[in-house]
Design a protein around this motif. Structure first.
Motif, PDB file in Angstrom:
ATOM      1  N   ASP A  46       0.852  -1.199   0.000  1.00 22.41           N
ATOM      2  CA  ASP A  46       0.000   0.000   0.000  1.00 22.41           C
ATOM      3  C   ASP A  46       0.883   1.242   0.000  1.00 22.41           C
ATOM      4  O   ASP A  46       2.112   1.142   0.115  1.00 22.41           O
ATOM      5  CB  ASP A  46      -0.963   0.005   1.211  1.00 22.41           C
ATOM      6  CG  ASP A  46      -0.238  -0.194   2.534  1.00 22.41           C
ATOM      7  OD1 ASP A  46       0.631   0.630   2.848  1.00 22.41           O
ATOM      8  OD2 ASP A  46      -0.532  -1.177   3.243  1.00 22.41           O
ATOM      9  N   THR A  69       1.034   3.592   2.267  1.00 25.86           N
ATOM     10  CA  THR A  69       1.568   3.940   3.583  1.00 25.86           C
ATOM     11  C   THR A  69       2.922   3.271   3.829  1.00 25.86           C
ATOM     12  O   THR A  69       3.853   3.908   4.326  1.00 25.86           O
ATOM     13  CB  THR A  69       0.570   3.541   4.689  1.00 25.86           C
ATOM     14  OG1 THR A  69      -0.712   4.084   4.363  1.00 25.86           O
ATOM     15  CG2 THR A  69       1.012   4.066   6.040  1.00 25.86           C
ATOM     16  N   LEU A 114       5.617   5.015   1.829  1.00 24.84           N
ATOM     17  CA  LEU A 114       6.095   6.229   2.507  1.00 24.84           C
ATOM     18  C   LEU A 114       7.035   5.878   3.657  1.00 24.84           C
ATOM     19  O   LEU A 114       8.057   6.540   3.858  1.00 24.84           O
ATOM     20  CB  LEU A 114       4.902   7.025   3.055  1.00 24.84           C
ATOM     21  CG  LEU A 114       4.050   7.751   2.021  1.00 24.84           C
ATOM     22  CD1 LEU A 114       2.749   8.248   2.654  1.00 24.84           C
ATOM     23  CD2 LEU A 114       4.825   8.922   1.435  1.00 24.84           C
ATOM     24  N   THR A 127      -3.447  16.684   4.745  1.00 30.08           N
ATOM     25  CA  THR A 127      -3.074  15.474   4.023  1.00 30.08           C
ATOM     26  C   THR A 127      -3.743  14.299   4.715  1.00 30.08           C
ATOM     27  O   THR A 127      -4.413  14.459   5.748  1.00 30.08           O
ATOM     28  CB  THR A 127      -1.541  15.287   3.958  1.00 30.08           C
ATOM     29  OG1 THR A 127      -1.232  14.114   3.182  1.00 30.08           O
ATOM     30  CG2 THR A 127      -0.928  15.096   5.342  1.00 30.08           C
ATOM     31  N   PHE A 128      -3.577  13.120   4.126  1.00 29.16           N
ATOM     32  CA  PHE A 128      -4.095  11.898   4.728  1.00 29.16           C
ATOM     33  C   PHE A 128      -3.235  11.573   5.951  1.00 29.16           C
ATOM     34  O   PHE A 128      -2.028  11.828   5.952  1.00 29.16           O
ATOM     35  CB  PHE A 128      -4.016  10.786   3.681  1.00 29.16           C
ATOM     36  CG  PHE A 128      -4.640   9.476   4.082  1.00 29.16           C
ATOM     37  CD1 PHE A 128      -5.713   9.411   4.954  1.00 29.16           C
ATOM     38  CD2 PHE A 128      -4.155   8.288   3.549  1.00 29.16           C
ATOM     39  CE1 PHE A 128      -6.286   8.195   5.295  1.00 29.16           C
ATOM     40  CE2 PHE A 128      -4.718   7.069   3.873  1.00 29.16           C
ATOM     41  CZ  PHE A 128      -5.783   7.020   4.754  1.00 29.16           C
ATOM     42  N   VAL A 132       3.432  17.028  -0.172  1.00 28.19           N
ATOM     43  CA  VAL A 132       2.378  16.089  -0.584  1.00 28.19           C
ATOM     44  C   VAL A 132       1.814  16.574  -1.919  1.00 28.19           C
ATOM     45  O   VAL A 132       1.303  17.686  -2.016  1.00 28.19           O
ATOM     46  CB  VAL A 132       1.263  16.003   0.481  1.00 28.19           C
ATOM     47  CG1 VAL A 132       0.176  15.029   0.030  1.00 28.19           C
ATOM     48  CG2 VAL A 132       1.842  15.565   1.832  1.00 28.19           C
ATOM     49  N   LEU A 166      -0.781  16.723  -3.628  1.00 30.04           N
ATOM     50  CA  LEU A 166      -2.172  16.483  -3.274  1.00 30.04           C
ATOM     51  C   LEU A 166      -3.136  16.709  -4.438  1.00 30.04           C
ATOM     52  O   LEU A 166      -2.947  17.621  -5.237  1.00 30.04           O
ATOM     53  CB  LEU A 166      -2.545  17.428  -2.114  1.00 30.04           C
ATOM     54  CG  LEU A 166      -3.808  17.104  -1.347  1.00 30.04           C
ATOM     55  CD1 LEU A 166      -3.663  15.809  -0.558  1.00 30.04           C
ATOM     56  CD2 LEU A 166      -4.166  18.240  -0.405  1.00 30.04           C
ATOM     57  N   ASP A 225       5.359  12.658  -0.730  1.00 28.29           N
ATOM     58  CA  ASP A 225       4.153  11.831  -0.740  1.00 28.29           C
ATOM     59  C   ASP A 225       3.481  12.091  -2.090  1.00 28.29           C
ATOM     60  O   ASP A 225       2.753  13.069  -2.277  1.00 28.29           O
ATOM     61  CB  ASP A 225       3.220  12.202   0.411  1.00 28.29           C
ATOM     62  CG  ASP A 225       1.957  11.341   0.416  1.00 28.29           C
ATOM     63  OD1 ASP A 225       1.643  10.742  -0.631  1.00 28.29           O
ATOM     64  OD2 ASP A 225       1.281  11.276   1.465  1.00 28.29           O
ATOM     65  N   CYS A 267       1.518   9.859  -3.515  1.00 32.54           N
ATOM     66  CA  CYS A 267       0.500   8.796  -3.609  1.00 32.54           C
ATOM     67  C   CYS A 267      -0.687   9.175  -4.487  1.00 32.54           C
ATOM     68  O   CYS A 267      -1.307   8.315  -5.103  1.00 32.54           O
ATOM     69  CB  CYS A 267       0.000   8.421  -2.217  1.00 32.54           C
ATOM     70  SG  CYS A 267       1.191   7.388  -1.340  1.00 32.54           S
ATOM     71  N   SER A 300       0.019   5.035  -4.356  1.00 36.40           N
ATOM     72  CA  SER A 300      -1.033   4.204  -3.765  1.00 36.40           C
ATOM     73  C   SER A 300      -1.981   3.755  -4.868  1.00 36.40           C
ATOM     74  O   SER A 300      -2.339   4.547  -5.743  1.00 36.40           O
ATOM     75  CB  SER A 300      -1.810   5.015  -2.726  1.00 36.40           C
ATOM     76  OG  SER A 300      -2.993   4.320  -2.357  1.00 36.40           O
ATOM     77  N   PHE A 332      -4.948   2.308  -3.919  1.00 31.88           N
ATOM     78  CA  PHE A 332      -6.244   2.216  -3.242  1.00 31.88           C
ATOM     79  C   PHE A 332      -7.326   2.418  -4.306  1.00 31.88           C
ATOM     80  O   PHE A 332      -7.127   3.198  -5.242  1.00 31.88           O
ATOM     81  CB  PHE A 332      -6.293   3.315  -2.167  1.00 31.88           C
ATOM     82  CG  PHE A 332      -7.553   3.336  -1.353  1.00 31.88           C
ATOM     83  CD1 PHE A 332      -7.726   2.466  -0.296  1.00 31.88           C
ATOM     84  CD2 PHE A 332      -8.579   4.230  -1.660  1.00 31.88           C
ATOM     85  CE1 PHE A 332      -8.896   2.481   0.451  1.00 31.88           C
ATOM     86  CE2 PHE A 332      -9.746   4.254  -0.918  1.00 31.88           C
ATOM     87  CZ  PHE A 332      -9.908   3.374   0.142  1.00 31.88           C
ATOM     88  N   LYS A 337      -8.006   5.795  -5.984  1.00 29.65           N
ATOM     89  CA  LYS A 337      -6.929   6.501  -6.682  1.00 29.65           C
ATOM     90  C   LYS A 337      -7.137   6.347  -8.190  1.00 29.65           C
ATOM     91  O   LYS A 337      -7.805   5.423  -8.645  1.00 29.65           O
ATOM     92  CB  LYS A 337      -5.569   5.923  -6.278  1.00 29.65           C
ATOM     93  CG  LYS A 337      -5.271   6.046  -4.781  1.00 29.65           C
ATOM     94  CD  LYS A 337      -5.168   7.495  -4.319  1.00 29.65           C
ATOM     95  CE  LYS A 337      -4.351   7.673  -3.062  1.00 29.65           C
ATOM     96  NZ  LYS A 337      -5.058   7.406  -1.798  1.00 29.65           N
ATOM     97  N   ASP A 362      -6.022  -3.208  -1.747  1.00 24.41           N
ATOM     98  CA  ASP A 362      -4.904  -2.321  -1.432  1.00 24.41           C
ATOM     99  C   ASP A 362      -3.700  -2.633  -2.305  1.00 24.41           C
ATOM    100  O   ASP A 362      -3.458  -3.796  -2.650  1.00 24.41           O
ATOM    101  CB  ASP A 362      -4.504  -2.485   0.042  1.00 24.41           C
ATOM    102  CG  ASP A 362      -5.410  -1.693   0.980  1.00 24.41           C
ATOM    103  OD1 ASP A 362      -5.600  -0.488   0.713  1.00 24.41           O
ATOM    104  OD2 ASP A 362      -5.924  -2.271   1.953  1.00 24.41           O
ATOM    105  N   GLY A 363      -2.958  -1.601  -2.626  1.00 25.72           N
ATOM    106  CA  GLY A 363      -1.728  -1.769  -3.393  1.00 25.72           C
ATOM    107  C   GLY A 363      -0.934  -0.484  -3.371  1.00 25.72           C
ATOM    108  O   GLY A 363      -1.468   0.582  -3.052  1.00 25.72           O
TER     109      GLY A 363
HETATM  110  C1  LIG Z   1      -3.938   7.316  -0.558  1.00 27.19           C
HETATM  111  C2  LIG Z   1      -2.906   8.137   0.126  1.00 27.19           C
HETATM  112  C3  LIG Z   1      -1.804   7.565   0.804  1.00 27.19           C
HETATM  113  C4  LIG Z   1      -1.586   6.093   0.944  1.00 27.19           C
HETATM  114  O1  LIG Z   1      -2.717   5.385   1.230  1.00 27.19           O
HETATM  115  P1  LIG Z   1      -2.808   3.790   1.258  1.00 27.19           P
HETATM  116  O2  LIG Z   1      -4.252   3.589   1.571  1.00 27.19           O
HETATM  117  O3  LIG Z   1      -1.903   3.308   2.322  1.00 27.19           O
HETATM  118  O4  LIG Z   1      -2.436   3.245  -0.082  1.00 27.19           O
HETATM  119  C5  LIG Z   1      -0.873   8.429   1.361  1.00 27.19           C
HETATM  120  N1  LIG Z   1      -0.994   9.762   1.261  1.00 27.19           N
HETATM  121  C6  LIG Z   1      -2.020  10.340   0.619  1.00 27.19           C
HETATM  122  C7  LIG Z   1      -2.062  11.826   0.506  1.00 27.19           C
HETATM  123  C8  LIG Z   1      -3.022   9.555   0.049  1.00 27.19           C
HETATM  124  O5  LIG Z   1      -4.054  10.148  -0.559  1.00 27.19           O
END
Ligand SMILES: *Cc1c(COP(=O)(O)O)cnc(C)c1O
Length: 383
Positions: free
Chosen positions: A74, A76, A79, A100-101, A145, A147, A171, A173, A195, A197, A200, A207-208
């Protein structure tokens, strides 16, 4: 463009449903190819680190223009591994934006370090000026990020990192394929993270994730980390690692989807153009920068994140017209999770948390759907 929508009868508009996301639609779009692929993979018994994973990694490496891509479990963990490569460990502090997430901050915590939260600006990207007051002798890295599929002001991030002697750990992702001055997101720091997910732009069926790096030695370390610390050739354990491999069947599914990736990105940008054309003049709204508004960036519009006056009432008004909207991360900035007790300087993000939301954005939306959304937003502010 408004003539197109005014042609729609009132009942048709009332019956139109635009869910925020359309997972069943994304499956149906390539159902035959998906099922053939899954059947093939399962028939070969090819579950862990097989040729489908290698092929997917190679396709991604070609697209990004990077030497090594490693599929991982995934975003996370991608990162977390990137931070480890940057040498982030116990006692260190890492600066990242509060908008951010939670995964961005959690990855820092998983390395034994402390996340420190800075602000974002009106484009919702990191505002490095707000990070100046947060630097201490313990600060080890900064995490821009990328974003909503957009890239940060990477010149400003690089200057900040240089000035304070910090590592950059991106980040990326949300930004597979986004660029800044022609350079691809994920290639600015120690290692890039992605990511897959389902929500995305390139989502799998669960998950990946992936981590990318140019350096051969770092790639070897990452290969060991993702597979229990084992050397891929000798099988000997050289360090304590993780079990964070990307499933082979998910890689095979994404190889199917990836063929359409560029087309899907262009469709997202077309949708962003319609939103800009129809909503750009409404004072009560702040839209993201338009696709063609700055030649420094190629924005992939992972999300269409706006700020809106009377946001909660707008969301209710849209819901009554069958339009799904969400607030990323439930409307919370990381500094607002009091139990985490993190140091922050994020006044813009603080006031934005009452104003921000996502309008539907994915490649299956029809122009009529987007016009229905725009008509409904316009009707709300006209009263
Ligand atoms: C989706 C996302 C991640 C990683 O999410 P996973 O669910 O672990 O794949 C990290 N940072 C941001 C900003 C994201 O949107």
């Amino acid at each position: 463009m408004s003539s197109q929508s005014s042609g729609t009868s009132i009942t048709a508009a009332a019956n139109r449903r635009v869910p925020f996301f359309d997972y069943p639609g994304l499956f149906a779009e390539h159902e035959t190819e998906f099922m053939e692929t899954i059947h093939d993979v399962l028939g070969r018994g090819a579950y862990i680190m097989q040729k489908d994973l290698t092929h997917f990694e190679e396709a991604l490496a070609r697209f990004i223009g990077v030497k090594h891509v490693l599929g991982v479990a995934d975003g996370t963990i991608a990162l977390t591994l990137a931070l480890k490569l940057a040498g982030v460990g116990p006692g260190d502090e890492v600066i990242l934006p509060s908008h951010t997430f939670i995964a961005t901050a959690a990855a820092v915590n998983h390395c034994g370090a402390t996340p420190v939260l800075c602000d974002c600006g009106p484009d919702h990207m990191i505002d490095v000026a707000s990070a100046e007051s947060l630097v201490t002798p313990r600060t080890k890295a900064i995490m821009p990020v990328q974003l909503n599929g957009r890239t940060c002001d990477m010149d400003a991030v690089a200057a900040f990192a240089e000035k304070h002697g910090l590592e950059i750990v991106e980040d990326s992702c949300q930004a597979l394929g986004a660029t800044y001055r022609g350079r691809v997101a994920g290639t600015f720091g120690v290692a890039g993270s992605f990511s897959f997910f389902p929500a995305k732009v390139l989502g799998c069926f669960g998950d990946g994730g992936a981590i990318i790096v140019d350096d051969d030695e770092k790639a070897e370390i990452l290969r060991q980390y993702r597979d229990h610390g084992r050397d891929p050739v000798s099988g000997k354990v050289t360090r304590f690692g993780y079990n964070c491999r990307l499933d082979n069947v998910q890689a095979a599914v994404m190889l199917v989807k990836f063929q359409y990736y560029k087309r899907d990105l262009e469709r997202r940008r077309d949708i962003a153009r319609i939103y800009q054309d129809r909503l750009g003049a409404i004072d009560a709204l702040l839209l993201p920068p338009a696709p063609d508004s700055d030649n420094l960036r190629y924005d992939i519009f992972q999300n269409y994140e706006i700020e809106a006056e009377n946001r909660d009432a707008l969301r209710e008004h849209l819901a009554a017209r069958g339009i799904g909207t969400i607030m990323q991360w439930g409307g919370h900035m990381i500094h607002q999770f009091e139990q985490l007790g993190l140091r922050s300087n994020a006044p813009y993000a603080e006031q934005m948390s009452a104003r921000y939301m996502l309008l539907p954005m994915h490649h299956l939306l029809k122009d009529d759907d987007v016009h229905h959304i725009c008509d409904s937003v316009i009707a709300f502010y006209r009263g």
